[in-house]
Design a protein around this motif. Structure first.
Motif, PDB file in Angstrom:
ATOM      1  N   PHE A  18       0.844  -1.197   0.000  1.00 19.22           N
ATOM      2  CA  PHE A  18       0.000   0.000   0.000  1.00 19.22           C
ATOM      3  C   PHE A  18       0.881   1.249   0.000  1.00 19.22           C
ATOM      4  CE2 PHE A  18      -2.478   3.400   1.746  1.00 19.22           C
ATOM      5  CZ  PHE A  18      -3.792   3.161   1.381  1.00 19.22           C
ATOM      6  N   SER A  20       3.964   1.503  -0.763  1.00 19.87           N
ATOM      7  CA  SER A  20       4.804   1.558  -1.965  1.00 19.87           C
ATOM      8  C   SER A  20       4.042   2.161  -3.141  1.00 19.87           C
ATOM      9  CB  SER A  20       5.275   0.146  -2.350  1.00 19.87           C
ATOM     10  OG  SER A  20       6.112  -0.411  -1.354  1.00 19.87           O
ATOM     11  N   VAL A  21       2.808   1.695  -3.353  1.00 23.61           N
ATOM     12  CA  VAL A  21       2.026   2.179  -4.501  1.00 23.61           C
ATOM     13  C   VAL A  21       1.703   3.666  -4.324  1.00 23.61           C
ATOM     14  CG1 VAL A  21      -0.132   1.954  -5.787  1.00 23.61           C
ATOM     15  CG2 VAL A  21       1.084  -0.100  -5.032  1.00 23.61           C
ATOM     16  N   VAL A  22       1.321   4.056  -3.118  1.00 27.25           N
ATOM     17  CA  VAL A  22       1.013   5.472  -2.888  1.00 27.25           C
ATOM     18  C   VAL A  22       2.255   6.335  -3.146  1.00 27.25           C
ATOM     19  CG1 VAL A  22       0.286   7.203  -1.205  1.00 27.25           C
ATOM     20  CG2 VAL A  22      -0.859   4.974  -1.268  1.00 27.25           C
ATOM     21  N   ILE A  24       4.717   5.777  -5.192  1.00 23.12           N
ATOM     22  CA  ILE A  24       4.937   5.877  -6.643  1.00 23.12           C
ATOM     23  C   ILE A  24       3.933   6.854  -7.252  1.00 23.12           C
ATOM     24  CG2 ILE A  24       4.750   4.580  -8.808  1.00 23.12           C
ATOM     25  CD1 ILE A  24       5.841   2.137  -7.070  1.00 23.12           C
ATOM     26  N   ASP A  25       2.678   6.751  -6.820  1.00 22.36           N
ATOM     27  CA  ASP A  25       1.652   7.647  -7.360  1.00 22.36           C
ATOM     28  C   ASP A  25       1.863   9.093  -6.913  1.00 22.36           C
ATOM     29  OD1 ASP A  25       0.532   5.610  -8.772  1.00 22.36           O
ATOM     30  OD2 ASP A  25      -1.114   5.247  -7.382  1.00 22.36           O
TER      31      ASP A  25
ATOM     32  N   ILE B   5       2.613  -0.889 -12.287  1.00 17.08           N
ATOM     33  CA  ILE B   5       3.298  -1.480 -11.139  1.00 17.08           C
ATOM     34  C   ILE B   5       3.045  -2.983 -11.137  1.00 17.08           C
ATOM     35  CG2 ILE B   5       3.377  -1.622  -8.622  1.00 17.08           C
ATOM     36  CD1 ILE B   5       2.564   1.318  -8.493  1.00 17.08           C
ATOM     37  N   HIS B  30       7.386   0.179 -12.463  1.00 18.88           N
ATOM     38  CA  HIS B  30       7.866   0.020 -11.085  1.00 18.88           C
ATOM     39  C   HIS B  30       7.607  -1.410 -10.648  1.00 18.88           C
ATOM     40  CE1 HIS B  30       8.771   4.237 -10.128  1.00 18.88           C
ATOM     41  NE2 HIS B  30       7.768   4.528 -10.937  1.00 18.88           N
ATOM     42  N   LEU B  32       7.826  -4.238  -7.667  1.00 21.09           N
ATOM     43  CA  LEU B  32       7.912  -4.401  -6.205  1.00 21.09           C
ATOM     44  C   LEU B  32       8.109  -5.882  -5.910  1.00 21.09           C
ATOM     45  CD1 LEU B  32       4.914  -2.089  -5.135  1.00 21.09           C
ATOM     46  CD2 LEU B  32       7.347  -1.493  -5.180  1.00 21.09           C
ATOM     47  N   GLY B  48      -3.070  -4.055  -0.458  1.00 20.15           N
ATOM     48  CA  GLY B  48      -2.312  -2.860  -0.849  1.00 20.15           C
ATOM     49  C   GLY B  48      -2.421  -2.586  -2.340  1.00 20.15           C
ATOM     50  N   THR B  52      -5.350   1.079  -3.511  1.00 22.45           N
ATOM     51  CA  THR B  52      -4.535   2.280  -3.700  1.00 22.45           C
ATOM     52  C   THR B  52      -4.893   3.032  -4.976  1.00 22.45           C
ATOM     53  OG1 THR B  52      -2.892   0.635  -4.387  1.00 22.45           O
ATOM     54  CG2 THR B  52      -2.484   1.802  -2.326  1.00 22.45           C
ATOM     55  N   ARG B  53      -5.540   2.365  -5.899  1.00 22.76           N
ATOM     56  CA  ARG B  53      -5.880   3.016  -7.155  1.00 22.76           C
ATOM     57  C   ARG B  53      -7.326   2.698  -7.473  1.00 22.76           C
ATOM     58  NH1 ARG B  53      -0.600   1.591 -10.836  1.00 22.76           N
ATOM     59  NH2 ARG B  53       0.591   3.423 -10.213  1.00 22.76           N
TER      60      ARG B  53
END
Lengths: 287, 287, 287
Positions: A18, A20-22, A24-25, B5, B30, B32, B48, B52-53
């Protein structure tokens, strides 16, 4: 152009996807995630951030501290600060278990319906990391706050700890061990925020519906049953009793925007420390 | 533009660098990577990815499951699927130990020389993850398939398991415990695919050379000695006996293209699950 | 365009953030960091680098070996080389604990003030990884070198090991167990480089100030007290006694440039092995 690097220090063995993705965004170009981070293993990781980019470029490296246990993450944050040498430092942010972004978003949502300077507020399940932060932030903006727990003793301990911290505002303890105790506690309160454990009901429908002083009720529990019966997890400014209600997902949009904006602000200077108050200021600016 | 990602969940303690490089070459922006992933540690990593999106952006996050043990990776894939909430999900791909891309590429290569709808095929070393998949894929396209092992009992167990799965095609067990048994098994077969352990010879040169029904022989063993004597690891559509032969590297180009195309296709919607059949369809489209 | 991928193999459980940031600043587009790497776990990681990109593209993947223990990192580097098949290989660089870039930068700085071909040099604290490399590099360029240690026995062992290695130059052992021994050792020396443990003083101010033959003194210890009393960690070509002095940060700029340039050069062909001599050549070119 020096690229934006975020070092993600996570106390859990698997770093949060979570977070990590935030990141990047939020514009992080290179993420360096570390799992199983302990205070004693932080120094060389922080020195690696401090000593690789000089002068004005130093602000392009920052550190995020996360993980499921807020107390352990706070110890890692403290270890990061101890590793700095005077002005040679990088910006830091703590949001373990989403505690700061969640608390900040909840308080901003509450303030839309009840100005904090004159508000009376109760935080149920207030002894955990989110509850403590919600109480602190509202008190710092002038609200009269009761921090409640099923155990008066635990609520009192939390209040003593909070009132000796930099936010030295009078947060009073309250007991919510039974339906009648909770109903008594809520009398005359305008803001009710439930921060209890996942899947635990803290207020029943009759109690919240009958509360004539209610302006806004926020339930941060995302796992059924609801912490405040009658509020759905996706509610966003929906009527509940005499006031307005929000569920966990209902404040989630603001929480996410706050999280991204906070990450983005890390890279504007090399000396930020984003914890509860700073992240709350960012959430307020977003609104 | 929301960046692509890929969350790489690997059951080995060190995530596969092979899978990482292929993902990057397939357009992942990206990556992970997580090592030492177990089914019980998957839920928060999947959440996660899911939370997140939002909406149309959700398809830009996907999950790859890999590692050296296909069975353990399948358990991780199942745990990922269990973590989804209805339509809130991300695309998934399994290619532990390259099992799906290898099997798909081998079957597509075989089909160039022997139309599967009318083919008779034998899979030697057929009880492992690649052998099972090769047998399934050929049977699904209409071939009569013998899945052979040195142990008839293990071959029978594998066939019973495969024939109760969604691909409910008659795959028959065969025993290849000795040179004469193998030669008998190969009589009248057009396709011979060797999927045995690295460095183990399954068919000698006389047997494969004498097989007058042979159309195509594929040896997926990359470590000397060859699984099918007379096929070199780099052979690509080279004559062998009465047919055409391929070695492991000879099908490797198609395997790599399939792997990259499969990763790329993950990001076209948020609901894909790419396992044997889906990856085979991608390999067929490449040809 | 095939992107530049660096596989960072670190023997420590947490891969060095220092090495990660420098790699990114050197133009690496995708970094794949691995922690806790052991020689026996290297083969599949190296094969993943070798077998994912063909022909001319292979040079866009490279491997960096680092970590706090130089000996263990050297064993990992050897394991990487063993995993190659003839010309199918990727470029490698070793800079565990910064040993090669630090030694190279120190020797280049020294050579500015005392041409190595005619220099007499002493390396204090010379038995560690940096000291050994400093001695080797100076001897290879023609200097007469004394490798000194508090223990003559350990100095002799180091010299025997160095003189049997490819750099077969006469490096002589010396003992620096006391102030008077050290002063005797320094007589007539033009170059003095201190490579001792962090926070250990190796030469006092009187000894270095009185040395009339001194041309350049370099102290690579960055933790107070200084290894050479009177040299500050940030000194860069500052007067010290009869010569010129450098501290650890004073040579740090050249060290960083060398590190970045070395990483960049990995991607110019697929067959480089950057260890002490190769990295020294890069540092000399930078100057």
């Amino acid at each position: 152009m020096t690229s934006k690097i975020l070092i993600q220090l996570d106390i859990d063995s698997q770093p949060s996807s979570f977070d990590s993705v935030v990141a990047i965004d939020a514009g992080v170009e290179h993420l360096l995630p570390y799992g199983g981070v302990k205070p004693e293993s932080v120094t060389s990781l922080v020195h690696g951030a401090m000593f690789t980019r000089g002068g004005k470029e130093l602000k392009n490296t920052a550190i995020f501290v996360g993980g499921s246990d807020v107390g352990k993450a706070e110890a890692v944050l403290a270890a990061c600060r101890s590793a700095f040498f005077g002005p040679i430092r990088v910006s830091l942010m703590l949001d373990a278990n989403g505690c700061n972004t969640t608390a900040a978003a909840a308080v901003v949502a509450a303030a839309r319906h009840a100005p904090l300077a004159t508000a009376k507020a109760v935080v149920l399940g207030g002894t955990g990391p989110v509850g403590r932060r919600v109480a602190q932030l509202m008190a710092a903006d002038g609200a009269e706050v009761i921090l409640a727990s099923r155990s008066r003793e635990r609520a009192s301990v939390a209040c003593r700890q909070l009132n000796t911290q930099p936010f030295d505002y009078p947060i009073k303890p309250g007991q919510s061990g039974s339906t009648s105790e909770t109903a008594a506690l809520l009398q005359d309160q305008g803001i009710v925020i439930a921060c209890g454990a996942a899947g635990a009901q803290l207020i029943d429908k009759a109690t919240i519906s009958d509360l004539s002083s209610l302006k806004v009720a926020i339930d941060l529990n995302a796992v059924p049953p609801a912490g405040i019966e009658g509020i759905s997890v996706t509610d966003k400014a929906q009527p509940i009793g005499h006031g307005i209600g929000y569920g966990a997902i209902g404040v989630g949009g603001l929480k996410m925007k706050t999280h991204r904006a906070a990450i983005g602000s890390l890279f504007t200077s090399n000396d930020k420390v984003l914890d509860a108050a700073e992240i709350y200021a960012i959430a307020k600016a977003i609104g």
